[in-house]
Design a protein around this motif. Structure first.
Motif, short mmCIF file in Angstrom:
data_model
loop_
_atom_site.label_atom_id
_atom_site.label_comp_id
_atom_site.label_asym_id
_atom_site.label_seq_id
_atom_site.Cartn_x
_atom_site.Cartn_y
_atom_site.Cartn_z
N THR A 10 0.76 -1.24 0.06
CA THR A 10 -0.02 0.15 0.10
C THR A 10 0.83 1.27 0.04
OG1 THR A 10 -1.90 -1.32 1.27
CG2 THR A 10 -1.81 1.10 1.19
N THR A 11 1.88 1.23 0.73
CA THR A 11 2.94 2.50 0.75
C THR A 11 4.11 2.02 -0.08
OG1 THR A 11 3.97 1.35 2.93
CG2 THR A 11 1.74 2.99 3.08
N SER A 12 4.44 1.23 -0.38
CA SER A 12 5.68 0.93 -1.08
C SER A 12 5.91 -0.40 -1.74
CB SER A 12 7.02 0.86 -0.18
OG SER A 12 6.88 -0.24 0.61
N SER A 13 6.76 -0.32 -2.90
CA SER A 13 6.96 -1.62 -3.41
C SER A 13 8.24 -2.10 -3.23
CB SER A 13 6.87 -1.37 -4.97
OG SER A 13 5.49 -0.88 -5.49
N ARG A 14 8.48 -3.50 -2.85
CA ARG A 14 9.74 -3.93 -2.41
C ARG A 14 9.87 -5.20 -3.15
NH1 ARG A 14 9.83 -5.03 3.97
NH2 ARG A 14 7.94 -5.70 3.26
N ALA A 15 11.41 -5.59 -3.35
CA ALA A 15 11.74 -6.66 -4.01
C ALA A 15 12.80 -7.18 -3.07
CB ALA A 15 12.36 -6.53 -5.46
N MET A 16 12.89 -8.61 -2.91
CA MET A 16 13.73 -9.39 -1.91
C MET A 16 14.14 -10.60 -2.59
SD MET A 16 11.61 -8.95 1.55
CE MET A 16 12.83 -9.37 2.70
N VAL A 17 15.65 -10.72 -2.69
CA VAL A 17 16.30 -11.88 -3.00
C VAL A 17 16.50 -13.05 -1.80
CG1 VAL A 17 18.43 -12.87 -4.14
CG2 VAL A 17 17.30 -10.78 -4.90
N PHE A 18 16.23 -14.18 -2.22
CA PHE A 18 16.20 -15.16 -0.93
C PHE A 18 17.10 -16.24 -1.47
CE2 PHE A 18 12.29 -13.18 0.08
CZ PHE A 18 12.27 -13.13 1.44
N ASP A 19 18.09 -16.72 -0.60
CA ASP A 19 18.77 -17.93 -1.16
C ASP A 19 18.15 -19.25 -1.02
OD1 ASP A 19 19.02 -18.53 1.64
OD2 ASP A 19 21.05 -17.75 1.87
N HIS A 20 18.48 -20.39 -0.95
CA HIS A 20 17.90 -21.77 -0.98
C HIS A 20 17.35 -21.90 0.43
CE1 HIS A 20 17.45 -26.23 -1.28
NE2 HIS A 20 16.71 -25.92 -2.37
N SER A 21 18.16 -21.38 1.64
CA SER A 21 17.72 -21.73 2.70
C SER A 21 16.47 -20.71 3.19
CB SER A 21 18.79 -21.75 3.92
OG SER A 21 19.54 -20.10 3.87
N GLY A 22 16.31 -19.85 2.41
CA GLY A 22 15.13 -18.90 2.90
C GLY A 22 15.73 -17.81 3.47
N LYS A 23 17.12 -17.31 3.36
CA LYS A 23 17.76 -16.25 4.16
C LYS A 23 17.70 -15.17 3.34
CE LYS A 23 22.37 -14.25 5.52
NZ LYS A 23 23.75 -14.71 5.81
N VAL A 24 17.25 -13.87 3.67
CA VAL A 24 17.23 -12.70 2.77
C VAL A 24 18.55 -12.37 2.54
CG1 VAL A 24 16.52 -10.14 2.73
CG2 VAL A 24 15.18 -11.94 4.01
N VAL A 25 18.81 -12.25 1.15
CA VAL A 25 20.19 -11.87 0.67
C VAL A 25 20.27 -10.42 0.28
CG1 VAL A 25 21.98 -12.07 -1.24
CG2 VAL A 25 20.46 -14.04 -0.49
N SER A 26 19.07 -9.71 -0.05
CA SER A 26 19.23 -8.50 -0.33
C SER A 26 17.90 -7.91 -0.64
CB SER A 26 19.77 -7.82 -1.65
OG SER A 26 19.18 -8.51 -2.67
N THR A 27 17.45 -6.49 -0.21
CA THR A 27 16.31 -5.92 -0.50
C THR A 27 16.44 -4.65 -1.52
OG1 THR A 27 15.59 -6.79 1.54
CG2 THR A 27 14.43 -5.00 0.66
N GLY A 28 15.30 -4.27 -2.11
CA GLY A 28 15.11 -2.88 -2.55
C GLY A 28 13.68 -2.41 -2.25
N GLN A 29 13.54 -1.44 -2.05
CA GLN A 29 12.29 -0.90 -1.77
C GLN A 29 12.22 0.88 -1.98
OE1 GLN A 29 11.49 -1.49 2.58
NE2 GLN A 29 9.14 -0.96 2.24
N LEU A 30 10.83 1.18 -2.55
CA LEU A 30 10.61 2.44 -2.90
C LEU A 30 9.28 2.85 -2.67
CD1 LEU A 30 12.57 1.39 -5.43
CD2 LEU A 30 12.54 3.90 -5.95
N GLU A 31 8.96 4.05 -1.84
CA GLU A 31 7.57 4.17 -1.53
C GLU A 31 6.93 4.93 -2.81
OE1 GLU A 31 7.34 6.91 1.75
OE2 GLU A 31 8.02 5.37 3.26
N HIS A 32 5.66 4.78 -2.95
CA HIS A 32 4.93 5.66 -3.83
C HIS A 32 3.93 6.69 -3.19
CE1 HIS A 32 2.62 1.87 -3.18
NE2 HIS A 32 1.64 2.80 -2.85
N ASP A 33 3.59 7.77 -4.01
CA ASP A 33 2.72 8.72 -3.69
C ASP A 33 1.33 8.26 -2.98
OD1 ASP A 33 4.97 10.53 -4.18
OD2 ASP A 33 3.87 10.83 -6.38
#
Length: 461
Positions: free
Chosen positions: A12-35
């Protein structure tokens, strides 16, 4: 062989992308809010083009920060804000109007007209939902009734509709060059247009709302390959293989797979979902009957849901509308500068109360310091979901074996026995998943580093 998966969370307030490895660990995130666009009181809109641009940028950020490319990604999944309606021209790829957000209340006259003498429950036995401004169908009707030329374009078959999952998927798979127009059962169940038994669109309800069936996306399961990423995009050829509405995704992610297990998550709003298995359970206490998830060819799982529109977004309101905060994380720092709430509680009803609410309603006084305002707002987020009738209307609805969730924590001591749902249990064995009545903790107000001027929050770099 690809070692990662990518999740896209169009919220609702932002769009986010997350990369996960095979174990389910978060490797990286990108996130931006929209108006957040508020043309009139009670109206809430988003710019669909901005959302799509932010999704692409967030994906690029996540891939870059993980130091991977599309060749390292095995599959992509999408989760999204539900009920937010987008209508676009399939020949140009352009939205005909801003997305009308789930919090928007402009369609109240439409839902009253549709209900007529039958009232808000006119379609509830079929779709599991009461007629309300919350859901997508009436929003589409509003666009077709009020945006010049859209009714004619819809009748020609030029317009498409979808919640934001369908909008993102269509663009990711090619847009005007062969984009896939698909949604999953969880998102379809939030439109007021899908039959919960057949998991298909109801032509009669769509006709009542004046929505041509040609606008509606194909309904598919929550886990299957819908199509590959578009050539020339950041994820060419990568299979897009999962879609779940955000609250159903949270329920699945919290491993509420068994009947009677539930989750309550805190985000823009608060949403409690309880898995009822393959049984569609109605409620007379204002809870919603919805699809929980559907894995491939397996039977659909259903859920009961209680919703609160505004909790986490209160912090954004303090920052953007009142100007009390310059940075959202400062809410706790400022709240702890005062010893208590001053006897006040904030009841976030900007889009209505949503869940059944009983008893007296505490009110916020017009006076008070910024610290008091932030403290009442901060404490309102957990206070209302667990003290409202929403949290107390679950137990009589779904019988579950006591062994169904060994890790669940019983809340039997504070569940009332007066809830009158239309499906009464025949078993006396119950468990529940999730926290019990919240425990109060006292802690000394934290000391924040002083800003260069010697007062206020420390500057962030």
């Amino acid at each position: 062989m690809p070692d990662y998966v990518l999740a896209i969370d169009q919220g609702t307030t932002s769009s986010r992308a997350m990369v996960f490895d095979h174990s389910g660990k978060v490797v990286s995130t990108g996130q931006l809010e929209h108006d957040q666009i508020f043309p009139q009181p009670g109206w809430v809109e988003h710019n669909p083009d901005q959302i799509w641009n932010n999704v692409r940028e967030a994906v690029g950020l996540a891939l870059t920060r993980a130091n991977v490319t599309y060749t390292d990604i095995a599959a992509v999944g999408i989760t999204n804000q539900r009920e937010t309606a987008v209508v676009w021209d399939k020949t140009t790829g352009k939205p005909v109007y801003n997305a009308i957000v789930w919090q928007d209340t402009r369609t109240q006259p439409i839902v009253e007209e549709l209900g007529g003498a039958a009232g808000a429950d006119k379609y509830k036995a079929i779709v599991g939902l009461p007629l309300a401004t919350y859901f997508s169908g009436p929003k589409v009707k509003w666009i077709l009734d009020n945006v010049p030329g859209t009714r004619e374009a819809a009748e020609r078959g030029d317009l498409l509709f979808g919640n934001t999952d369908a909008w993102v998927l269509w663009n990711m798979t090619g847009g005007v060059d062969g984009g896939v127009h698909v949604t999953d059962v969880t998102n379809a169940s939030r439109t007021m247009l899908m039959d919960l038994d057949t998991l298909s669109w109801r032509e009669d309800i769509a006709a009542d709302m004046g929505i041509p069936l040609s606008m509606l996306p194909e309904i598919r399961s929550s886990s299957e390959v819908y199509g590959p990423g578009r050539p020339g995009g950041l994820l060419p050829g990568v299979p897009i293989a999962g879609i779940l509405g955000d609250q159903q995704a949270a329920t699945f992610g919290q491993a509420c797979f068994e009947v009677g297990t539930a989750k309550n998550t805190y985000g823009t709003g608060n949403f409690m979902l309880l898995n009822t298995g393959t049984e569609k359970v109605p409620s007379k206490n204002g809870l919603l009957t919805t699809v929980c998830y559907k894995i491939g060819d397996q039977e659909a799982r259903y859920a009961l849901e209680g919703s609160i529109a505004v909790t986490g977004s209160l912090v954004q309101w303090l920052r953007d509308n009142l100007g009390i905060l310059s940075d959202a994380p400062d809410v706790e720092w400022m709240a702890r500068k005062v010893e208590n709430n001053g006897g006040a509680y904030f009841v976030p009803a900007f889009s209505g109360l949503f869940a059944p609410t009983g008893g007296r309603t505490p009110a916020v006084r017009s006076s008070g310091s910024p610290g008091t305002s932030t403290r009442t707002t901060s404490r309102a987020r957990p206070w209302r979901p667990w003290r409202s009738r929403r949290a107390r209307c679950w137990r009589p609805c779904v019988p579950t074996p006591a062994s169904s969730s060994p890790s669940s924590r019983s809340t039997a001591a504070w569940w009332p026995t007066s809830c009158s749902c239309s499906s009464r249990p025949t078993s006396s064995a119950w468990t529940s998943c999730g926290p019990s009545s919240p425990r109060r903790r006292r802690s000394a107000p934290p000391t924040r580093p002083a800003s260069p001027s010697g007062s206020g929050p420390a500057s962030r770099t």
